[in-house]
Design a protein around this motif. Structure first.
Motif, short mmCIF file in Angstrom:
data_model
loop_
_atom_site.label_atom_id
_atom_site.label_comp_id
_atom_site.label_asym_id
_atom_site.label_seq_id
_atom_site.Cartn_x
_atom_site.Cartn_y
_atom_site.Cartn_z
N SER A 104 -16.26 -41.49 62.46
CA SER A 104 -14.99 -41.01 61.94
C SER A 104 -14.25 -40.09 62.93
CB SER A 104 -15.21 -40.27 60.62
OG SER A 104 -16.09 -39.17 60.79
N LYS A 105 -14.99 -39.26 63.69
CA LYS A 105 -14.32 -38.34 64.59
C LYS A 105 -13.73 -39.02 65.82
CE LYS A 105 -18.67 -36.90 66.79
NZ LYS A 105 -19.54 -35.73 67.06
N THR A 108 -8.58 -42.43 64.54
CA THR A 108 -7.41 -41.91 63.85
C THR A 108 -6.77 -43.09 63.11
OG1 THR A 108 -6.01 -42.26 65.81
CG2 THR A 108 -6.99 -40.08 65.52
N TYR A 109 -6.16 -42.82 61.95
CA TYR A 109 -5.64 -43.93 61.17
C TYR A 109 -4.35 -43.54 60.48
CZ TYR A 109 -7.28 -41.64 56.91
OH TYR A 109 -7.47 -40.73 55.89
N ASP A 110 -3.64 -44.56 60.05
CA ASP A 110 -2.42 -44.39 59.27
C ASP A 110 -2.34 -45.55 58.29
OD1 ASP A 110 -0.06 -43.37 58.32
OD2 ASP A 110 1.18 -44.22 59.92
#
Length: 408
Positions: A104-105, A108-110
């Protein structure tokens, strides 16, 4: 019988019927209280005071996820989704995305939607300033756009081959009469599950690798590698340093094996690096390191160069077509090329050094044997014997002898 008498008799009968019906109804009610009250179904639900209770159901459906493999740092991947109201009631919608902690680190997502009016505030979806209302049969179309960040070689090796989860949780709730958020009403939850697997270091594949058979024959193909990153796959720019400054007219093939043994030209044109002249893709196997590779010297505009090795394997076969993956490895990195014309002295600056006279080496016949040196015996302490007084005594003349000698 007179008409008046007949009417009185009929009215009396009707009163008797009404009384009997009322008595039967009273008996039925009283007996039901003794037996208890029953219903066809029972349900208990805590609801808010302004919830509009309607006949129907709350049901939501979401499209299937995607499994991504061989994902590389700086890749961009997209997970599309379609959310459908399969129930019979209007519903509010909220979304939540969960990603495995192991990766997860580095992501990045949108979350974006095809309808620009849909806004995600926290987990809740709004249509403008109001809560979004998804009517029965309506859909929400969108996608999760994920960018994979940089990671060290050690981290990539640690994550390589491990499945990481990406879960999109969709919760729909029956709307209330004020269309305000309700957390304690009827709801439904669906989860779209996708996975991501980090690939081996410096590997490109998918639509970043293109094979074009010449005249329909796989033994006479060209293989092209995309320079820029695509929507879902890495290109060469994520691996080859400073690729935009490569001198495209000054490229050299340094070695070639297997499927590329007859490849004689390499060209950079537009967004593709292309290997020409009879690339025999039939020889390429299912793994790296099987001798189907080619090395290329890339020269830069500043005079430096790098040699990269391109190792190929078959990733998949679709409709008879081989889908290739390429592992790119830096073989040699030189800061600057050696240029014969750089700092070359002029003829006037060249100083001729004096010649060294040749020394003739004598042959064996010309060698004169030097006389032997007599051996000298070196006395040891044991040989050092004190000489006798007779041997060391010196006879000095007396004074009369000296005077007599002068007179003569």
């Amino acid at each position: 019988m007179s008409r008046l008498r007949r009417l009185k008799k009929l009215r009396r009968k009707n009163r008797i019927k009404a009384t009997a019906c009322g008595l039967a109804l009273a008996l039925a009610i009283g007996s039901s209280q003794g037996l208890g009250t029953y219903a066809l179904f029972t349900d208990v639900e805590d609801v808010s005071s302004n919830l509009a209770i309607s006949t129907g159901d709350v049901d939501v459906e979401v499209s299937d996820g995607i499994d991504f493999i061989d994902v590389q740092p700086q890749d961009n991947i997209e997970v599309p989704f379609v959310i459908t109201n399969k129930g019979t009631l209007n519903q509010n919608v909220s979304l939540k995305l969960d990603i495995s902690t192991g990766i997860s680190k580095y992501l990045t997502y949108d979350i974006i939607f095809s309808n620009d009016n849909i806004i995600r505030n926290g987990e809740i979806l709004y249509n403008g300033s109001d809560l979004l209302v998804l009517s029965p049969g309506e859909t929400i179309i969108g996608s999760i756009q994920i960018a994979v960040g940089n990671m060290s070689s050690e981290i990539q090796k640690e994550l390589y081959g491990k499945v990481q989860d990406i879960e999109l949780s969709i919760k729909t709730t029956q709307i209330n009469k004020d269309n305000t958020l309700v957390n304690d009403g009827f709801y439904d939850v669906e989860i779209q599950r996708s996975t991501i697997m980090i690939g081996e270091e410096n590997v490109i594949y998918g639509d970043a690798v293109k094979v074009t058979p010449a005249n329909g024959y796989n033994e006479d193909s060209t293989v092209s590698l995309k320079v820029s990153n695509t929507t879902n796959y890495s290109g060469l720019e994520s691996i080859i340093d400073n690729i935009e400054n490569v001198d495209r007219k000054n490229i050299e093939i340094t070695s070639k094996k297997g499927a590329f043994k007859n490849t004689n030209s390499f060209d950079i044109g537009g967004q593709w690096y292309t290997f020409y002249d009879k690339v025999d893709t039939r020889l390429i196997g299912n793994g790296f390191g099987q001798g189907n590779d080619i090395s290329v010297k890339l020269k830069y505009n500043d005079g430096s160069y790098k040699i990269y090795n391109f190792d190929f394997k078959v990733k998949d076969i679709v409709n008879g077509n081989r889908l290739l993956a390429v592992k790119v490895t830096l073989e040699q990195d030189a800061m600057y090329l050696i240029d014969e014309d750089i700092d070359k002295p002029s003829e006037s600056e060249i100083v001729e050094l004096p010649k060294v006279e040749e020394v003739e080496i004598s042959t064996e016949s010309e060698i004169v044997e030097l006389p032997k040196v007599e051996e000298v015996e070196i006395l040891t302490e044991s040989n050092l014997i004190e000489q006798s007084k007779e041997e060391i005594q010196v006879v000095l003349p007396n004074q009369t002898d000296i005077i007599a000698e002068k007179r003569e």
